[in-house]
Motif scaffolding. Structure first.
Motif, PDB file in Angstrom:
ATOM      1  N   ASP B 216      57.095  61.639  47.610  1.00  0.00           N
ATOM      2  CA  ASP B 216      57.090  60.464  46.748  1.00  0.00           C
ATOM      3  C   ASP B 216      57.704  60.598  45.653  1.00  0.00           C
ATOM      4  O   ASP B 216      57.862  59.008  44.791  1.00  0.00           O
ATOM      5  CB  ASP B 216      55.376  60.596  46.675  1.00  0.00           C
ATOM      6  CG  ASP B 216      54.670  59.738  47.906  1.00  0.00           C
ATOM      7  OD1 ASP B 216      55.338  58.911  48.418  1.00  0.00           O
ATOM      8  OD2 ASP B 216      53.124  60.233  47.836  1.00  0.00           O
ATOM      9  N   VAL B 217      58.648  61.261  44.685  1.00  0.00           N
ATOM     10  CA  VAL B 217      58.625  62.209  43.532  1.00  0.00           C
ATOM     11  C   VAL B 217      60.310  61.568  43.804  1.00  0.00           C
ATOM     12  O   VAL B 217      60.786  60.564  42.902  1.00  0.00           O
ATOM     13  CB  VAL B 217      59.268  63.028  42.696  1.00  0.00           C
ATOM     14  CG1 VAL B 217      59.909  63.366  41.641  1.00  0.00           C
ATOM     15  CG2 VAL B 217      57.685  64.330  42.845  1.00  0.00           C
ATOM     16  N   ASP B 218      60.744  61.510  44.805  1.00  0.00           N
ATOM     17  CA  ASP B 218      62.079  60.700  45.036  1.00  0.00           C
ATOM     18  C   ASP B 218      62.023  59.397  45.202  1.00  0.00           C
ATOM     19  O   ASP B 218      62.289  58.652  44.152  1.00  0.00           O
ATOM     20  CB  ASP B 218      62.573  61.463  46.230  1.00  0.00           C
ATOM     21  CG  ASP B 218      63.772  62.571  45.909  1.00  0.00           C
ATOM     22  OD1 ASP B 218      63.638  62.544  44.787  1.00  0.00           O
ATOM     23  OD2 ASP B 218      63.904  62.658  47.256  1.00  0.00           O
ATOM     24  N   ALA B 219      60.408  58.645  45.892  1.00  0.00           N
ATOM     25  CA  ALA B 219      60.831  57.104  45.836  1.00  0.00           C
ATOM     26  C   ALA B 219      60.787  56.639  44.340  1.00  0.00           C
ATOM     27  O   ALA B 219      60.557  55.502  43.945  1.00  0.00           O
ATOM     28  CB  ALA B 219      59.466  57.009  46.207  1.00  0.00           C
ATOM     29  N   ALA B 220      60.102  57.300  42.993  1.00  0.00           N
ATOM     30  CA  ALA B 220      59.508  57.026  42.119  1.00  0.00           C
ATOM     31  C   ALA B 220      61.113  56.760  41.548  1.00  0.00           C
ATOM     32  O   ALA B 220      61.104  55.824  40.307  1.00  0.00           O
ATOM     33  CB  ALA B 220      58.628  57.736  41.360  1.00  0.00           C
ATOM     34  N   ILE B 221      61.666  57.078  42.120  1.00  0.00           N
ATOM     35  CA  ILE B 221      63.146  57.429  41.657  1.00  0.00           C
ATOM     36  C   ILE B 221      64.277  55.908  42.242  1.00  0.00           C
ATOM     37  O   ILE B 221      64.252  54.990  41.555  1.00  0.00           O
ATOM     38  CB  ILE B 221      63.973  57.765  41.406  1.00  0.00           C
ATOM     39  CG1 ILE B 221      63.944  59.095  40.104  1.00  0.00           C
ATOM     40  CG2 ILE B 221      66.037  57.879  41.067  1.00  0.00           C
ATOM     41  CD1 ILE B 221      63.596  58.758  38.588  1.00  0.00           C
ATOM     42  N   SER B 222      64.377  56.293  43.256  1.00  0.00           N
ATOM     43  CA  SER B 222      64.960  55.250  44.280  1.00  0.00           C
ATOM     44  C   SER B 222      64.410  54.307  44.572  1.00  0.00           C
ATOM     45  O   SER B 222      64.976  53.023  45.014  1.00  0.00           O
ATOM     46  CB  SER B 222      65.039  56.712  45.709  1.00  0.00           C
ATOM     47  OG  SER B 222      64.302  56.341  46.493  1.00  0.00           O
ATOM     48  N   GLU B 223      63.272  53.248  44.238  1.00  0.00           N
ATOM     49  CA  GLU B 223      62.216  52.613  44.701  1.00  0.00           C
ATOM     50  C   GLU B 223      61.868  51.979  43.214  1.00  0.00           C
ATOM     51  O   GLU B 223      60.987  50.832  43.179  1.00  0.00           O
ATOM     52  CB  GLU B 223      61.093  52.523  45.319  1.00  0.00           C
ATOM     53  CG  GLU B 223      61.629  53.541  46.815  1.00  0.00           C
ATOM     54  CD  GLU B 223      62.626  52.241  47.702  1.00  0.00           C
ATOM     55  OE1 GLU B 223      61.864  50.878  48.001  1.00  0.00           O
ATOM     56  OE2 GLU B 223      63.250  52.664  48.019  1.00  0.00           O
ATOM     57  N   GLY B 224      62.881  52.116  42.438  1.00  0.00           N
ATOM     58  CA  GLY B 224      62.119  51.901  41.458  1.00  0.00           C
ATOM     59  C   GLY B 224      63.303  51.933  40.239  1.00  0.00           C
ATOM     60  O   GLY B 224      64.217  51.170  40.022  1.00  0.00           O
ATOM     61  N   PRO B 225      63.718  53.138  38.610  1.00  0.00           N
ATOM     62  CA  PRO B 225      64.638  52.837  38.011  1.00  0.00           C
ATOM     63  C   PRO B 225      65.772  53.626  38.859  1.00  0.00           C
ATOM     64  O   PRO B 225      67.086  52.632  37.890  1.00  0.00           O
ATOM     65  CB  PRO B 225      64.101  53.510  36.826  1.00  0.00           C
ATOM     66  CG  PRO B 225      62.860  54.563  37.734  1.00  0.00           C
ATOM     67  CD  PRO B 225      62.306  53.404  38.772  1.00  0.00           C
ATOM     68  N   GLY B 226      65.860  53.776  39.774  1.00  0.00           N
ATOM     69  CA  GLY B 226      67.096  53.937  39.978  1.00  0.00           C
ATOM     70  C   GLY B 226      68.025  52.575  40.505  1.00  0.00           C
ATOM     71  O   GLY B 226      69.226  52.521  39.731  1.00  0.00           O
ATOM     72  N   LEU B 227      67.248  51.685  40.955  1.00  0.00           N
ATOM     73  CA  LEU B 227      67.634  50.648  41.583  1.00  0.00           C
ATOM     74  C   LEU B 227      68.624  50.051  40.063  1.00  0.00           C
ATOM     75  O   LEU B 227      69.356  49.197  40.469  1.00  0.00           O
ATOM     76  CB  LEU B 227      67.111  49.683  41.619  1.00  0.00           C
ATOM     77  CG  LEU B 227      66.271  49.293  43.554  1.00  0.00           C
ATOM     78  CD1 LEU B 227      65.365  49.287  43.898  1.00  0.00           C
ATOM     79  CD2 LEU B 227      67.370  49.746  44.368  1.00  0.00           C
TER      80      LEU B 227
END
Lengths: 313, 313
Positions: B216-227
């Motif tokens: 979930d921490v990873d998704a907090a980036i890759s599905e959010g600000p990472g994009l």
């Protein structure tokens, strides 16, 4: 609690500024009915424009073929707007008294099995639900801008929140193609904004210390790790940096370097001089394009990125 | 100094492991001749495989139509490999004595107007060039993995480095379609790794404190600000978060929230228990796929992202 696929047919969108209107367009594209409410007389027009603009994009990005862009109506009174709703997404201004008053009015008239989810980025569910009769179904479902494009939704309940409400909200967001994550403890900034804050702190430090220009610090992300973070988060990125041995090898061989960099990270004071460096640096880096124009370009590019990710599986 | 477009025809790739071989494939795709050197007997095969695999991708991502994938040869002796080179990219193992010995041997035989650029992530140019006759042309040109795909190159000279050498390296990397950034002061980790370290520190803290799972921490980036960070860096992202008022409005209205999150960021101790959480969390989050398989998928997706960015202009 309503939330599992098929149990939510109508969503009340309470607060229809930029965030709420974007949510409304997204919900409609997933075949849901929407009833929106907002004190501003311009709100229905904003929703209309947002739905019109976003519809072709939303159709390409997983919208349901039978979705109806006209399946919404407006009710100025929030209590009237939530009547018959199976899920409530609240996106009112970020001020605690406003949200508390609004949420307790909604809470008073809604059946106890309907989740009330707040888009707040800065407030905690425990505070928001203080004046509610059913605080257990009040939680946070925090989207990222623009909500109709970015998949992430951060879900977290308050001190009196129920696990069932969190599970129902997770199921609902998942069923409509969002990527919800579960935050197990309330912390300021939820998750993604804390991570953004941590990155930006060092970015500001590097500019303030004259290590590089604003544009070069930005490119250090967007031309480098930012490209990888659009595909996987920081832990998985370092798992891959460990080669065949993955995270275990990474921790064994590269943790000392990471820890030495941690020791050296900055703690910038954002005084007037630093603020000026940031404002001027961004203006220079963006070649004077307006934020609105940059946002349009970003959103067009985001759609292409999301399509590229979909076709990569 | 050689570096401006047209002044570099042959590049010596010194150290041809994964990083060096990836550089070799990239240089070839830009129409340059490559002479590679490495003590490992398997090096020529690695280069051959890398060029073969990457060629169709590199052609799509801006390779020159007249580029020749066979325009390279191998010389076991680094001094022989650099003869006639217009630019040297060194990617030997990350150990100071190895790099110093190698760089001083190369430096001793090369004309003074040829830049020697090191791919090092962890060492500083001032140390690397200590044993060189011409430290002014020894600098760092740090790529990101995989170097033939990620545009970023971090350029920084040492205490005795010349601005002309930095300018020549910047011009060279720019002329072949890389995105070089100039680091004005040597700092541990250069830029991007410090920014990655800052983000990861908070990511580890959130896992260690039980706030969310590794996935979930990873998704907090890759599905959010990472994009968004695949399109623009952290400063420009916040410039857009300021709406019409841009960075100035952002600093005025949102800096207090950011500063309050800064105060709350963690400083995790990565002890055995936390290491276990990270190793198990990543294994769970990646569904047991090997790092090699994940890297293959990431690189395939990266190509699509880069193509999507190119067509967005």
């Amino acid at each position: 609690m309503r939330g599992e696929a098929g149990t939510v047919k109508r969503v009340a969108v309470i607060g229809a500024g930029t965030i709420g209107a974007s949510w409304a367009a997204f919900f409609l594209s997933r075949g849901l009915e929407v009833v929106a409410s907002d004190p501003s007389p311009g709100a229905p027009d904003l929703i209309r424009r947002m739905v019109e603009e976003a519809w072709p994009i939303l159709a390409r990005l997983g919208g349901r073929p039978d979705a109806d862009p006209a399946a919404w109506r407006f009710e100025a009174d929030p209590a009237a707007a939530v009547a018959g709703a199976d899920f409530v997404q609240e996106s009112a201004p970020e001020r605690l008294p406003i949200k508390q008053e609004l949420l307790s009015r909604i809470d008073a008239v809604l059946p106890a099995d309907v989740v009330i989810s707040s888009s707040t980025s800065g407030l905690l569910a425990s505070r928001l639900s203080e004046t509610c009769r059913h605080p257990e179904r009040v939680l946070i479902g925090h989207p990222f801008n623009p909500p109709h494009l970015i998949p992430l939704v951060e879900v977290v309940g308050g001190a009196k929140g129920s696990p069932e409400a969190v599970a129902a909200a997770m199921a609902f967001y998942r069923s409509i193609g969002k990527h919800p994550i579960e935050i197990r403890k309330e912390v300021p900034g939820h998750l993604a904004n804390r991570l953004q804050a941590a990155l930006w702190r060092e970015a500001v430090h590097l500019v303030a210390e004259g290590v590089a220009s604003v544009a070069d610090v930005d490119a250090a992300i967007s031309e480098g790790p930012g490209l990888r973070w659009a595909l996987m988060g920081p832990h998985t990125t370092f798992h891959l940096a460990g080669g065949e041995g993955g995270m275990e090898h990474f921790l064994h061989h590269l943790l000392p370097a990471l820890e030495s960099w941690w020791m050296d990270l900055g703690d910038p004071k954002v005084n007037a001089a630093v603020q000026q460096m940031l404002v001027e640096g961004v203006a220079e880096g963006t070649g004077g394009a307006t934020p609105a124009e940059l946002a349009r370009r970003r959103d067009a590019a985001l759609v292409r990125l999301l399509e590229a990710r979909r076709s990569s599986g």
